[in-house]
Write an enzyme that holds these catalytic residues in place. Structure first.
Site, short mmCIF file in Angstrom:
data_model
loop_
_atom_site.label_atom_id
_atom_site.label_comp_id
_atom_site.label_asym_id
_atom_site.label_seq_id
_atom_site.Cartn_x
_atom_site.Cartn_y
_atom_site.Cartn_z
N LYS A 1 0.83 -1.21 0.00
CA LYS A 1 0.00 0.00 0.00
C LYS A 1 0.87 1.26 0.00
O LYS A 1 0.59 2.23 0.68
CB LYS A 1 -0.93 -0.01 1.22
CG LYS A 1 -1.96 -1.13 1.16
CD LYS A 1 -2.99 -0.94 0.07
CE LYS A 1 -4.20 -0.15 0.50
NZ LYS A 1 -5.03 -0.81 1.49
N ILE B 1 2.63 7.00 0.79
CA ILE B 1 1.45 6.20 1.11
C ILE B 1 0.44 6.22 -0.03
O ILE B 1 0.31 7.19 -0.76
CB ILE B 1 0.78 6.65 2.43
CG1 ILE B 1 0.28 8.09 2.34
CG2 ILE B 1 1.75 6.48 3.60
CD1 ILE B 1 -0.66 8.48 3.46
N CYS B 2 -0.24 5.11 -0.17
CA CYS B 2 -1.25 4.90 -1.19
C CYS B 2 -2.58 5.41 -0.62
O CYS B 2 -3.06 4.90 0.37
CB CYS B 2 -1.31 3.39 -1.44
SG CYS B 2 -2.27 2.83 -2.80
N LEU B 3 -3.13 6.45 -1.24
CA LEU B 3 -4.33 7.06 -0.67
C LEU B 3 -5.59 6.38 -1.17
O LEU B 3 -5.58 5.73 -2.20
CB LEU B 3 -4.35 8.54 -1.03
CG LEU B 3 -3.16 9.32 -0.46
CD1 LEU B 3 -3.02 10.66 -1.14
CD2 LEU B 3 -3.31 9.49 1.04
N CYS C 1 -1.66 -1.05 -4.46
CA CYS C 1 -1.86 0.30 -5.00
C CYS C 1 -2.24 0.23 -6.47
O CYS C 1 -3.15 0.88 -6.92
CB CYS C 1 -0.58 1.10 -4.91
SG CYS C 1 -0.29 1.83 -3.32
#
Ligand SMILES: [Zn+2]
Lengths: 169, 393
Positions: A108, A115-117, B241
């Site tokens: 993530k 950071i992966c939002l 992601c």
């Protein structure tokens, strides 16, 4: 949409007014003052709610930010270094908050520990230019990220309490 | 027991062997001064120069004078750079600040032994070996920070083979922040560029030609997405992601370079926007008018300049002419650069081809209207005071 407690937190952070980025000289100084005012208020709110969870400071130009954030899990405090640059296109684009110590430890994240939002972040940020600032990015981005990812990383044994204290030395 | 001298000699021998294995050897061919159309197996340009003989391109060797900046040397950018290198582009300027990782090996171009090297240096070495005639300039930094952004602008505006602006900028970055930085730079410099992208679920992509003031810039509307026909509820993002496929990235790179070549060498019709939906093999096209209320003030300035230029850019008119007969039955492919178009309720006049939508709307968000925090009040404290106050908390 964003959960109720994040909404409440967000709405108690003062909104910014100056639309200026780091290339805007004097206007940027005004914006920076607003950033600090909003951040100070947010940390005061957190302390009052017994939920103090980060410290931030910047270099003189206000373009490079660094600090610490922490997360309490089973009464143990896990602390992480955090950093980000203010992009030239700020505040149209949000800062990309990074936890370099966790780089490579979770999917993530993007390169460099950014950071992966969630899908909520960008639309909400875009609708609130220039009213949202760094404090809002912390509340809407990093706060929820820590709450979801850190317990998971602890459970998986990717981060341990000992490891954290060693890093702190 | 070996002496120190013997061991040192051994180290030198092994280093030389390693360098040879890693490809630090002389280029396999010498530079070629003039592109030849001669069809012999030793001429790397014979099939390209054949485009001239066949009447597709008037002046193929002009490519040797042209300079292109490729921003982002990942799954799309590296393949883009390789295609341009093989086509014999005069100069390539590469920007990236990432390192090659084994996690990149599902994509084309980079090889496992390059893991750990900077992407631009690894790419430059491979590209130079493929074609020593190309001048390659590699920049290893993040263009979105204040200092680097200025360096980026300077390089774009003075980086051509003759010291002037590059002929074209190709955006192959993977994030919104970097795209906006390129958009800001190109609006300020009146620099034509192509934006490209692959969705985070790896099954759609797009390219978009942006001529500041004449077509919609990247800030004129919220990001555009090609409908993937995936039910949002079934799209799981837990634990990751982004996904990526070499196929989608290669296809987008192919579209990008194809249109870059058409633009640079003046053949065919340059596409303003070309979308790709992998799941349905759907390819929407359109051209977009700039937004008079664009949030980028330099875009608005460029629009004013464009309006003052007589007569309207032939580029836009051409596409209108060409798009109609080609897509007569389709609801996409309609040229949207039309001054007589009826005003939409949306001030941006944004009308999209079927199958393309905005990622989100920027309608005012109501959640902050109920803000209890109010707005920050003007502070008598200086910035230094506020910094100190924050630090003391
Ligand atoms: Zn614009």
């Amino acid at each position: 949409m964003v959960d109720e407690s994040t909404k409440k937190t967000l709405s108690s952070i003062p909104l910014l007014q100056t639309k200026a980025g780091p290339r805007d000289k004097e206007l940027w100084v005004n914006r920076l003052k607003e950033e600090y005012q909003a951040l100070i208020k947010y940390v005061q709110n957190n302390k009052a709610a017994d939920n103090d969870w980060f410290r931030l400071e910047s270099d003189k130009t206000g373009t490079r930010w660094f600090g610490k954030c922490w997360y309490v899990h089973n009464l143990l405090k896990y602390e992480f270094d955090l950093e980000f640059d203010i992009p030239v296109t700020y505040p149209t684009t949000a800062p990309e908050i990074a936890l370099p110590g966790l780089d490579g430890k979770t999917a993530k994240m993007y390169r460099g520990g950014k950071i992966c939002l969630t899908d909520h972040f960008k639309p909400l940020w875009a609708r609130n230019v220039p009213k949202f600032g760094i404090a809002h990015a912390m509340a809407l981005g990093l706060g929820p990220w820590l709450a979801v990812e850190i317990p998971d990383l602890i459970e998986k044994g990717v981060i341990t309490y000992q490891e954290k204290t060693e890093e702190a030395k | 027991m070996s002496t120190v001298e013997e061991l040192q000699k051994k180290v030198r021998e092994l280093e030389a062997k390693l360098a040879a294995v890693q490809g630090n050897v002389a280029p396999v061919r010498q530079k070629i001064d003039v592109m030849s159309a001669e069809v012999v197996d030793s001429n790397p340009y014979s099939r390209l120069m054949a485009l001239k003989r066949m009447g597709i391109v008037d002046n193929y060797e002009k490519i040797r004078e042209l300079s292109v900046a490729v921003v982002g040397v990942g799954g799309v950018g590296s393949v883009t750079a390789e295609m341009l290198t093989r086509c014999g582009i005069g100069k390539l300027i590469l920007f990236d600040y990432d390192k090659v990782e084994l996690a990149n090996m599902n994509r084309l171009f980079f090889q496992p032994h390059q893991a750990g090297l900077s992407k631009v240096d690894a790419a430059a070495a491979t590209l130079q070996a493929i074609n020593p005639d190309v001048t390659i300039d590699a920049h290893n930094y993040n263009i979105t920070t204040v200092d680097n952004f200025q360096k980026f602008c300077d390089t774009i505006s003075t980086g051509s083979l003759t010291g002037g602006p590059v002929n074209l900028v190709l955006s192959c970055v993977d994030n919104f922040e970097a795209r906006m930085a390129i958009n800001t730079a190109c609006n300020e410099l009146s620099q034509n560029w192509f934006e490209s992208g692959v969705s985070e679920n790896a099954v759609s992509g797009h390219i978009q030609f942006i001529a500041p003031g004449e077509t919609a810039c990247f800030a004129c509307a919220p990001p555009l997405v090609v409908a993937s026909n995936i039910d949002e509820k079934t799209l799981k993002r837990d634990g990751v992601c982004a996904a990526s496929l070499p196929t989608t990235m290669g296809i987008v790179a192919g579209f990008l370079v194809q249109n870059a070549l058409k633009y640079l060498l003046g053949f065919g019709t340059v596409t303003y926007y070309l979308g790709y939906s992998a799941l349905t093999d759907f390819f929407p096209t359109m051209c977009l008018k700039p937004n008079p209320q664009c949030s980028d003030s330099q875009c608005v300035v460029r629009q004013k300049e464009a309006r003052a230029r007589p007569p309207p850019v032939e580029l836009a008119a051409e596409v209108c002419e060409d798009a109609r007969p080609l897509h007569a039955d389709n609801s996409w492919g309609i040229c949207l650069i039309d001054e007589n178009a009826p005003e939409e309720e949306d001030s941006s006049n944004l009308r999209l081809a079927e199958g393309v939508q905005v990622a989100y709307s920027v309608a005012l968000d109501s959640s902050t209207e109920s803000s209890t925090g109010g707005a920050v009040a003007a502070s008598e404290l200086s910035l230094e005071d506020l910094m100190a106050q924050m630090k003391a908390m």
